[in-house]
Motif scaffolding. Structure first.
Motif, PDB file in Angstrom:
ATOM      1  N   ILE A   1       0.837  -1.209   0.000  1.00 49.38           N
ATOM      2  CA  ILE A   1       0.000   0.000   0.000  1.00 49.38           C
ATOM      3  C   ILE A   1       0.867   1.252   0.000  1.00 49.38           C
ATOM      4  N   ALA A   2       1.931   1.236   0.789  1.00 45.43           N
ATOM      5  CA  ALA A   2       2.836   2.401   0.831  1.00 45.43           C
ATOM      6  C   ALA A   2       3.446   2.668  -0.538  1.00 45.43           C
ATOM      7  N   MET A   3       3.854   1.612  -1.223  1.00 42.69           N
ATOM      8  CA  MET A   3       4.430   1.790  -2.560  1.00 42.69           C
ATOM      9  C   MET A   3       3.391   2.337  -3.533  1.00 42.69           C
TER      10      MET A   3
ATOM     11  N   ALA B   1      12.541  -0.592  -6.090  1.00 40.80           N
ATOM     12  CA  ALA B   1      11.295   0.168  -6.209  1.00 40.80           C
ATOM     13  C   ALA B   1      10.859   0.707  -4.850  1.00 40.80           C
ATOM     14  N   SER B   2      11.042  -0.069  -3.819  1.00 38.09           N
ATOM     15  CA  SER B   2      10.697   0.396  -2.468  1.00 38.09           C
ATOM     16  C   SER B   2      11.558   1.586  -2.080  1.00 38.09           C
ATOM     17  N   ARG B   3      12.859   1.450  -2.307  1.00 39.54           N
ATOM     18  CA  ARG B   3      13.767   2.560  -1.963  1.00 39.54           C
ATOM     19  C   ARG B   3      13.403   3.824  -2.748  1.00 39.54           C
TER      20      ARG B   3
ATOM     21  N   ALA C   1      14.825 -11.400  -8.401  1.00 42.82           N
ATOM     22  CA  ALA C   1      13.603 -10.615  -8.588  1.00 42.82           C
ATOM     23  C   ALA C   1      13.387  -9.650  -7.430  1.00 42.82           C
ATOM     24  N   LEU C   2      13.792 -10.065  -6.239  1.00 47.68           N
ATOM     25  CA  LEU C   2      13.629  -9.181  -5.085  1.00 47.68           C
ATOM     26  C   LEU C   2      14.472  -7.914  -5.211  1.00 47.68           C
ATOM     27  N   ASP C   3      15.552  -7.959  -5.971  1.00 45.80           N
ATOM     28  CA  ASP C   3      16.340  -6.740  -6.216  1.00 45.80           C
ATOM     29  C   ASP C   3      15.445  -5.640  -6.775  1.00 45.80           C
ATOM     30  N   ASN C   4      14.566  -6.006  -7.728  1.00 43.74           N
ATOM     31  CA  ASN C   4      13.662  -5.022  -8.340  1.00 43.74           C
ATOM     32  C   ASN C   4      12.672  -4.472  -7.320  1.00 43.74           C
ATOM     33  N   LEU C   5      12.136  -5.340  -6.465  1.00 45.25           N
ATOM     34  CA  LEU C   5      11.178  -4.892  -5.455  1.00 45.25           C
ATOM     35  C   LEU C   5      11.851  -3.976  -4.433  1.00 45.25           C
ATOM     36  N   ILE C   6      13.061  -4.329  -4.048  1.00 39.37           N
ATOM     37  CA  ILE C   6      13.793  -3.514  -3.070  1.00 39.37           C
ATOM     38  C   ILE C   6      14.148  -2.160  -3.667  1.00 39.37           C
TER      39      ILE C   6
ATOM     40  N   THR D   1      12.487  -0.991   3.465  1.00 42.52           N
ATOM     41  CA  THR D   1      12.782  -2.241   2.763  1.00 42.52           C
ATOM     42  C   THR D   1      13.064  -3.419   3.703  1.00 42.52           C
ATOM     43  N   THR D   2      12.898  -3.226   4.996  1.00 44.02           N
ATOM     44  CA  THR D   2      13.259  -4.273   5.958  1.00 44.02           C
ATOM     45  C   THR D   2      12.591  -5.601   5.652  1.00 44.02           C
ATOM     46  N   LEU D   3      11.319  -5.575   5.376  1.00 39.81           N
ATOM     47  CA  LEU D   3      10.576  -6.812   5.101  1.00 39.81           C
ATOM     48  C   LEU D   3      11.176  -7.541   3.906  1.00 39.81           C
ATOM     49  N   LEU D   4      11.430  -6.817   2.839  1.00 43.98           N
ATOM     50  CA  LEU D   4      11.939  -7.429   1.618  1.00 43.98           C
ATOM     51  C   LEU D   4      13.386  -7.869   1.754  1.00 43.98           C
TER      52      LEU D   4
END
Length: 141
Positions: free
Chosen positions: A40-42, A99-101, A92-97, A107-110
């Motif tokens: 939701i934050a993203m 995007a979060s940043r 794939a998590l690199d992309n999510l992290i 990004t703690t969860l990811l």
């Protein structure tokens, strides 16, 4: 009497087992809510209202929750093939992290999830699926 509050379920004679299962269920809920709030934050960073995004998120999470039984089976049987490989998912998590940043979202969860995945990949289990993470989350002693 208990049926007034929900569907009662006998979980064994050990009274501590019911408490353990209650805490484990609440832990799963916390993880679900943490992920939902991160998402939701993203979305809000991109100008999407939380309520609008929830309309997309709920069906998606419902579909993903359908994978939990397969993950549980892989944990119990110690057979970790069949799902997406950890080697692919850790990348794939690199992309999510990223995007979060970029959205200013924590990004703690990811990064925690990615750390678990990297530990498995580094231990030679890159071809395995998510169930393998159990070995990092709670190593067998």
């Amino acid at each position: 009497m208990l049926a007034r509050f929900g569907a009662p379920r006998f979980v064994g004679d050990d009274p501590g087992r019911a408490a353990l299962l209650d805490l484990a269920l609440l832990t799963g809920m916390c993880g679900l809510f943490a992920g939902a709030l991160q998402a939701i934050a993203m979305a809000r960073h991109g100008g999407v209202a939380a309520e609008e995004f929830a309309g997309l998120l709920v069906p998606w999470l419902h579909a993903m929750n359908g994978l939990v039984p397969a993950i549980a089976t892989s944990v119990d049987t110690r057979r970790f093939e069949g799902g997406s490989s950890l080697a692919m998912q850790v990348l794939a998590l690199d992309n999510l992290i990223e995007a979060s940043r970029e959205s200013g979202t924590d990004t703690t969860l990811l990064t925690t999830m990615q750390g678990w995945m990297r530990a498995c990949v580094d231990a030679g289990h890159g071809a395995d699926d998510l169930g393998r993470l159990i070995d990092v989350i709670r190593p067998v002693s």
